[in-house]
Scaffold this motif. Structure first.
Motif, PDB file in Angstrom:
ATOM      1  N   LEU A 399       0.793  -1.228   0.000  1.00 44.39           N
ATOM      2  CA  LEU A 399       0.000   0.000   0.000  1.00 44.39           C
ATOM      3  C   LEU A 399       0.824   1.276   0.000  1.00 44.39           C
ATOM      4  CD1 LEU A 399      -2.956  -0.940   2.381  1.00 44.39           C
ATOM      5  CD2 LEU A 399      -2.825  -1.101  -0.109  1.00 44.39           C
ATOM      6  N   ARG A 401       2.632   3.467  -2.141  1.00 40.90           N
ATOM      7  CA  ARG A 401       2.660   3.586  -3.584  1.00 40.90           C
ATOM      8  C   ARG A 401       3.751   4.544  -4.055  1.00 40.90           C
ATOM      9  NH1 ARG A 401       0.657  -0.688  -5.025  1.00 40.90           N
ATOM     10  NH2 ARG A 401       0.102   0.148  -7.088  1.00 40.90           N
ATOM     11  N   ARG A 456     -12.630  10.058  -3.893  1.00 35.32           N
ATOM     12  CA  ARG A 456     -12.581   8.600  -3.783  1.00 35.32           C
ATOM     13  C   ARG A 456     -12.036   7.972  -5.059  1.00 35.32           C
ATOM     14  NH1 ARG A 456     -16.440  10.165  -0.242  1.00 35.32           N
ATOM     15  NH2 ARG A 456     -16.627   8.945   1.696  1.00 35.32           N
ATOM     16  N   TRP A 459      -8.347   8.087  -4.930  1.00 33.72           N
ATOM     17  CA  TRP A 459      -7.764   7.056  -4.075  1.00 33.72           C
ATOM     18  C   TRP A 459      -7.703   5.716  -4.807  1.00 33.72           C
ATOM     19  CZ3 TRP A 459      -4.735   8.156  -0.397  1.00 33.72           C
ATOM     20  CH2 TRP A 459      -4.939   9.253   0.446  1.00 33.72           C
ATOM     21  N   ARG A 460      -8.725   5.392  -5.562  1.00 35.03           N
ATOM     22  CA  ARG A 460      -8.682   4.138  -6.326  1.00 35.03           C
ATOM     23  C   ARG A 460      -7.525   4.155  -7.309  1.00 35.03           C
ATOM     24  NH1 ARG A 460     -14.355   4.829  -6.091  1.00 35.03           N
ATOM     25  NH2 ARG A 460     -14.444   5.766  -8.170  1.00 35.03           N
ATOM     26  N   THR A 461      -7.331   5.295  -7.954  1.00 34.88           N
ATOM     27  CA  THR A 461      -6.191   5.424  -8.859  1.00 34.88           C
ATOM     28  C   THR A 461      -4.879   5.333  -8.108  1.00 34.88           C
ATOM     29  OG1 THR A 461      -7.486   6.820 -10.363  1.00 34.88           O
ATOM     30  CG2 THR A 461      -5.082   6.950 -10.538  1.00 34.88           C
ATOM     31  N   HIS A 462      -4.824   5.983  -6.963  1.00 35.08           N
ATOM     32  CA  HIS A 462      -3.602   5.997  -6.156  1.00 35.08           C
ATOM     33  C   HIS A 462      -3.164   4.582  -5.785  1.00 35.08           C
ATOM     34  CE1 HIS A 462      -0.793   7.154  -2.928  1.00 35.08           C
ATOM     35  NE2 HIS A 462      -1.415   6.256  -2.189  1.00 35.08           N
ATOM     36  N   PHE A 463      -4.094   3.773  -5.297  1.00 37.41           N
ATOM     37  CA  PHE A 463      -3.725   2.434  -4.840  1.00 37.41           C
ATOM     38  C   PHE A 463      -3.572   1.450  -5.996  1.00 37.41           C
ATOM     39  CE2 PHE A 463      -5.479   4.023  -0.752  1.00 37.41           C
ATOM     40  CZ  PHE A 463      -4.356   3.772   0.028  1.00 37.41           C
ATOM     41  N   TRP A 467      -5.690  -1.782  -4.871  1.00 39.80           N
ATOM     42  CA  TRP A 467      -7.019  -1.364  -4.436  1.00 39.80           C
ATOM     43  C   TRP A 467      -7.962  -2.534  -4.127  1.00 39.80           C
ATOM     44  CZ3 TRP A 467      -9.666   2.398  -2.356  1.00 39.80           C
ATOM     45  CH2 TRP A 467     -11.063   2.385  -2.443  1.00 39.80           C
ATOM     46  N   LYS A 471      -9.808  -2.911  -0.517  1.00 37.79           N
ATOM     47  CA  LYS A 471     -11.267  -2.893  -0.446  1.00 37.79           C
ATOM     48  C   LYS A 471     -11.798  -4.166   0.220  1.00 37.79           C
ATOM     49  CE  LYS A 471     -15.317  -2.197  -3.419  1.00 37.79           C
ATOM     50  NZ  LYS A 471     -15.771  -2.004  -4.829  1.00 37.79           N
ATOM     51  N   ILE A 489     -11.391   7.890   1.868  1.00 37.01           N
ATOM     52  CA  ILE A 489     -11.064   6.835   0.919  1.00 37.01           C
ATOM     53  C   ILE A 489     -12.299   6.036   0.533  1.00 37.01           C
ATOM     54  CG2 ILE A 489      -9.723   4.713   0.594  1.00 37.01           C
ATOM     55  CD1 ILE A 489      -7.610   5.936   2.440  1.00 37.01           C
TER      56      ILE A 489
END
Length: 490
Positions: A399, A401, A456, A459-463, A467, A471, A489
């Motif tokens: 996690l 990144r 949000r 955040w999906r792009t970030h992880f 992701w 999740k 998030i």
């Protein structure tokens, strides 16, 4: 190690202006005191070793942080007298669907550890440091222990955690929740990469011991997991041999590309134990002064530093080399005098709209140059610009990144401005968002300890590829979604 902190002798329960809290009123979403009348429909509080407070001063303090930008007021603050208190209150909040956030030293700059109408759990009382001996390879510490205390305890036996953030007065649980970066990352990875075991309280109020081989899904969801799946209450940290002294070099560069390339060479060759850098303004206000900081550890952790070998082939200004030897702990705690001066001058209470980016090595100069060309000394204020490389193969925590390139650069514009100058704060937050978008366009991302407005979807792009696992872990370990909503998030 002992499971209760040294402050366990605090008074039990809670009093507010002389009235004892007897429970939580689910309908009114507030704490009830004996003066409130009937307690028939109240949810009773669990028995606590520590204290639960709702006084105005405590709630106001919990609605602020080092950023002094975001303010979300909780309904109560827990000062735990034991890990049992954390378990009991998280379980209680899960039943009542009250949001919860742990708070270490309150050093987040953008409300990450705040919670509107929920419970803030102060981890500072959970500060035990387990036994250490000359042959120890690990040490087990409470989440509220400060890294300065951990360093002092281990150095008494000639040992040290391998990686430190620049500022030592942060909590172990706090930095492990985000990553924990410093100049030693190119050798040892981040602080999260040097954890062998955790004890975690999940969002369901379950106390779980986890490691790479035991409940590994939770272990990997908590380290750099921004508090989304569990609250760290204890961590076992790797130890290495500590040097007695270090040699600290400061090398000056005019050219950004050369500065970054020499940093890359140093971390890939492993010449130094610590490599960082700063960018500062010249006399005309342009950010064109680049300072490479490199530190070599002396015996018994490494050989006596050889200046000629360490500096061979570097393209700095030879006439501006500054170097000196200093005790290891003094080097680690090098920011202490600056922090004291900031507090004395009132700068500590400034707003801190920080920008923290992970830039791909191939684009670091181009992206940062645009940001630096737009930056003014007034925008930075009494802050600092940090810039240094990270090696992808040393960063193993899923996690945490970075870019997909072998070398990324941490680029931090750590601005400070008076908190009442909201126009400047808002302008800098907008600039932070634009800078993030420029970084993301070339494969970069943020290091999530700053002040970048994030959705949000961001955040999906970030992880990215991590992701789905985050999740899934969220659903498993915090099914009612009560933990750390301030990150935005889920």
């Amino acid at each position: 190690m002992p499971r209760t902190p040294s402050r366990r002798g605090v008074l039990r329960g809670l009093t507010v202006t002389g009235a004892a809290v007897i429970g939580f009123d689910p309908a009114a979403r507030s704490w009830a005191v004996t003066a409130s009348g009937s307690a028939t429909d109240l949810a009773g509080l669990p028995r606590l070793d520590g204290t639960l407070v709702t006084d105005d001063a405590s709630l106001t303090a919990a609605a602020d942080d080092y950023g002094h930008i975001v303010h979300h007021r909780p309904v109560a603050v827990l000062r735990p007298g034991s890990v049992r208190d954390v378990v009991a209150m998280v379980r209680f909040c899960n039943e009542q669907r009250l949001p919860v956030a742990p708070r270490g030293q309150g050093h987040a700059p953008f409300g990450q550890a705040q919670v509107e109408d929920g419970l803030v759990i102060e981890t500072a009382p959970l500060a035990d440091i387990g036994p250490v001996g000359p042959g120890s390879t690990t040490v087990t510490v409470g989440a509220g222990a400060r890294w300065s205390a951990v360093a002092k305890a281990t150095l008494a036996h000639g040992l040290t955690p391998p990686v430190f953030t620049d500022y030592l007065e942060l909590s172990v649980g706090g930095t492990l929740s985000v990553g924990g970066l410093g100049g030693q990352v190119h050798r040892h990875g981040a602080q999260v990469d040097n954890v062998t075991e955790l004890r975690v309280v999940t969002g369901a109020g379950e106390l779980v011991r986890c490691s790479p081989s035991r409940r590994s899904d939770l272990f990997h969801a908590v380290l750099a997991g921004l508090g989304q799946c569990g609250i760290i209450v204890e961590a076992t940290l790797r130890l290495v041999r500590a040097p007695e002294t270090v040699r600290h070099y400061r090398l000056s560069y005019d050219d950004l590309d050369t500065f970054l390339d020499d940093q890359r060479i140093l971390v890939q060759e492993g010449r130094f134990d610590h490599v960082e850098g700063q960018v500062s303004a010249d006399a005309g206000g342009a950010f064109r002064v680049h300072t490479l900081e490199a530190v070599a550890y002396g015996p018994p952790a490494g050989p006596a530093p050889d200046d000629a070998a360490l500096l061979r082939g570097l393209r700095h200004h030879p006439s501006t080399v500054h170097s000196g030897d200093r005790p290891y702990y003094d080097f680690l705690d090098r920011l202490a005098p600056l922090v004291a001066a900031d507090k004395e001058a009132g700068v500590w209470t400034y707003a801190h709209p920080w920008l923290n980016l992970m830039l791909p090595g191939s684009s670091a100069a181009t992206v940062s140059a645009r940001i630096l060309n737009a930056l003014t000394p007034a925008d930075l204020g009494p802050g600092v610009v940090l810039f240094y490389p990270l090696l992808r193969d040393r960063l193993t925590t899923p996690l945490l990144r970075t870019s997909d390139e072998d070398v990324s650069y941490l680029f931090d514009v750590l601005s400070a401005t008076p908190p009442d100058d909201t126009a400047t704060v808002d302008r800098l937050l907008t600039a932070n968002r634009s800078a993030y978008e420029a970084a993301a366009a070339v494969g970069g991302t943020q290091y999530p300890v700053g002040s970048i407005p994030f959705t949000r979807a961001d955040w999906r792009t970030h992880f990215g590829a991590a992701w789905p696992r985050l999740k899934s872990a969220k659903r498993t370990y915090d099914p009612r979604g009560i933990l750390v909503p301030g990150q935005g998030i889920f």
